[in-house]
Design an enzyme around this catalytic site. Structure first.
Site, mmCIF file in Angstrom:
data_model
loop_
_atom_site.group_PDB
_atom_site.id
_atom_site.type_symbol
_atom_site.label_atom_id
_atom_site.label_comp_id
_atom_site.label_asym_id
_atom_site.label_seq_id
_atom_site.Cartn_x
_atom_site.Cartn_y
_atom_site.Cartn_z
ATOM 1 N N CYS A 71 0.794 -1.228 0.000
ATOM 2 C CA CYS A 71 0.000 0.000 0.000
ATOM 3 C C CYS A 71 0.833 1.288 0.000
ATOM 4 C CB CYS A 71 -1.011 -0.011 1.138
ATOM 5 S SG CYS A 71 -0.409 -0.620 2.721
ATOM 6 N N ARG A 100 7.172 -10.587 5.654
ATOM 7 C CA ARG A 100 6.812 -10.300 7.042
ATOM 8 C C ARG A 100 7.547 -11.266 7.968
ATOM 9 N NH1 ARG A 100 0.282 -9.253 6.084
ATOM 10 N NH2 ARG A 100 0.602 -7.680 4.446
ATOM 11 N N GLN A 118 0.396 -11.312 -2.752
ATOM 12 C CA GLN A 118 -0.995 -10.920 -2.622
ATOM 13 C C GLN A 118 -1.542 -10.447 -3.964
ATOM 14 O OE1 GLN A 118 -0.368 -7.956 0.610
ATOM 15 N NE2 GLN A 118 -1.845 -9.185 1.745
ATOM 16 N N ASP A 120 -3.255 -7.880 -4.756
ATOM 17 C CA ASP A 120 -3.473 -6.707 -3.915
ATOM 18 C C ASP A 120 -4.013 -5.542 -4.735
ATOM 19 O OD1 ASP A 120 -3.439 -5.515 -1.475
ATOM 20 O OD2 ASP A 120 -1.269 -5.255 -1.349
ATOM 21 N N HIS A 122 -5.620 -1.421 -4.388
ATOM 22 C CA HIS A 122 -5.932 -0.239 -3.596
ATOM 23 C C HIS A 122 -6.766 0.695 -4.450
ATOM 24 C CE1 HIS A 122 -2.427 -1.936 -1.496
ATOM 25 N NE2 HIS A 122 -3.150 -1.604 -0.442
ATOM 26 N N LYS A 203 -11.960 -3.040 8.962
ATOM 27 C CA LYS A 203 -11.962 -3.934 7.802
ATOM 28 C C LYS A 203 -13.087 -4.953 7.901
ATOM 29 C CE LYS A 203 -8.729 -7.233 9.943
ATOM 30 N NZ LYS A 203 -7.504 -8.045 9.772
ATOM 31 N N HIS A 249 -8.237 -0.903 0.861
ATOM 32 C CA HIS A 249 -7.308 -2.008 0.651
ATOM 33 C C HIS A 249 -8.139 -3.263 0.391
ATOM 34 C CE1 HIS A 249 -3.983 0.155 2.933
ATOM 35 N NE2 HIS A 249 -5.068 0.771 3.376
#
Length: 377
Positions: A71, A100, A118, A120, A122, A203, A249
């Protein structure tokens, strides 16, 4: 490491994800794996997420970290030039690998790992667009999960952790209300997980139940009023004023690795034909049938089927047992009669053996079965 069979399934997942995002009006981006520490200071990750990041790397021009999330870099892309309200909602998409630092005792196969990819996205939108975008995202996510064979879902709204958050209480209340309103508008039942949100916004987590009743958390929609503020993101509104966008997200699979692991558990390795890394195996009865088996393989491969031939170096019964243990959807046996008549013996997983099936009819049957699934149609 992804071996060839697993990589085949992963490619199907990624190709489907790319196709759906392209059809959904998303713009594709790519971001680097490392970034200067100042990016994560701006985003707040070093203040609130440092324990989950890998140790810093000191280089000749500063301190760098492997990215724990995509992000912050997507925010840089948004900020790269002046934006107009006419561009919103702006939907950015990346199959981005993140890193991570999970503690050793928490690692668990594909379900919890230290580096993962991911799907992913945004989304930057106006306040007026927020609820409609969340409703659209819920439709998007449920349709993708159903395409992969899941149909039992639960929805969970995570709210602010009073000890670990950034942004005003008013902003958090507005974001939480928007997520809740989207769930209500959809007519979805949901639970509230008090204090379970990330530090930058509330979320919705979507859980699926697999074939034997286990529940897995996969997809996420996260509303974020914080990062646009921290990155000073703006767009020019229709009255010429500068306004702050709202950021969403969203990951459909959660991560490619975890979703693949859940698929393995859900199907117990017996993937449906459209998803199976190897869809058809051909077994010649004896050496003199191998040339015909190879010609059948070519015919099937030309129609896009994933197929192999195992030569008659072992007894036929042993080769059939091996194929069944590998949970291949279709095993074809070819002998003298098949060579003469251009047919195959069809041993479909979980079904009775069929003799004398024409190659043309078999190809039509399997390709129609595969085409019925939206992932590959």
């Amino acid at each position: 490491m992804w071996h060839p069979k697993g990589a085949t399934v992963r490619k199907l997942m990624e190709d489907y994800s790319r196709s759906r995002h392209q059809d959904g009006g998303y713009q594709f981006v790519f971001t680097p794996h490392l970034s200067n520490a100042t990016l994560f200071q701006t985003s707040g990750h070093l203040d609130f997420y440092a324990d989950g990041m890998y140790p810093p790397m000191e280089m000749d021009n500063g301190t760098y970290y492997p990215k724990p999330m995509n992000c912050p870099m997507h925010c840089l892309i948004f900020r790269g030039r002046q934006r107009s309200y006419r561009e919103l909602p702006l939907r950015l998409f990346e199959l981005g690998t993140v890193y991570r630092y999970e503690r050793a005792g928490t690692l668990h196969g594909l379900m919890r790992i230290r580096g993962f990819t991911q799907d992913d996205s945004h989304i930057y939108c106006t306040r007026e667009q927020l609820q409609a975008e969340i409703i659209s995202l819920l439709d998007f996510i449920v349709s993708v999960l159903r395409a992969f064979g899941f149909d039992d879902f639960s929805f969970h709204l995570s709210t602010k952790d009073p000890d670990k958050y950034v942004g005003s209480d008013e902003i958090w209340a507005e974001a939480t209300s928007a997520l809740e309103a989207a769930l209500v508008t959809h007519g979805l039942e949901y639970s509230v997980k008090e204090g379970d949100a990330a530090f930058y916004g509330p979320k919705i987590d979507i859980h699926v139940r697999d074939a034997i009743g286990r529940t897995w958390q996969l997809s996420t929609i996260q509303c974020d009023f914080n990062l646009p503020e921290r990155f000073d993101l703006e767009y020019v509104s229709n009255d010429g004023s500068r306004q702050r966008p709202i950021m969403l997200h969203r990951a459909l699979f959660g991560s490619i690795e975890r979703f693949f692991g859940v698929l393995v558990e859900h199907y117990a390795g017996a993937f449906p034909t459209w998803l199976a890394p190897l869809q058809v195996r051909i077994l010649p009865v004896a050496d003199n049938h191998e040339a015909y088996a190879e010609s059948v393989r070519r015919d099937l491969a030309e129609r896009g089927l994933r197929v192999d031939v195992v030569e008659a170096s072992d007894q036929l019964g042993k080769r059939i047992r091996t194929a069944k243990l590998e949970k291949i959807p279709y095993v074809l046996v070819v002998g003298d009669d098949d060579v003469a008549a251009s047919t195959v013996g069809v041993n479909a997983r979980g079904a009775e053996v069929e003799r004398g099936v024409s190659v043309t009819d078999f190809i039509e049957r399997v390709t129609n079965e595969i085409a019925a699934n939206p992932v590959v149609s």
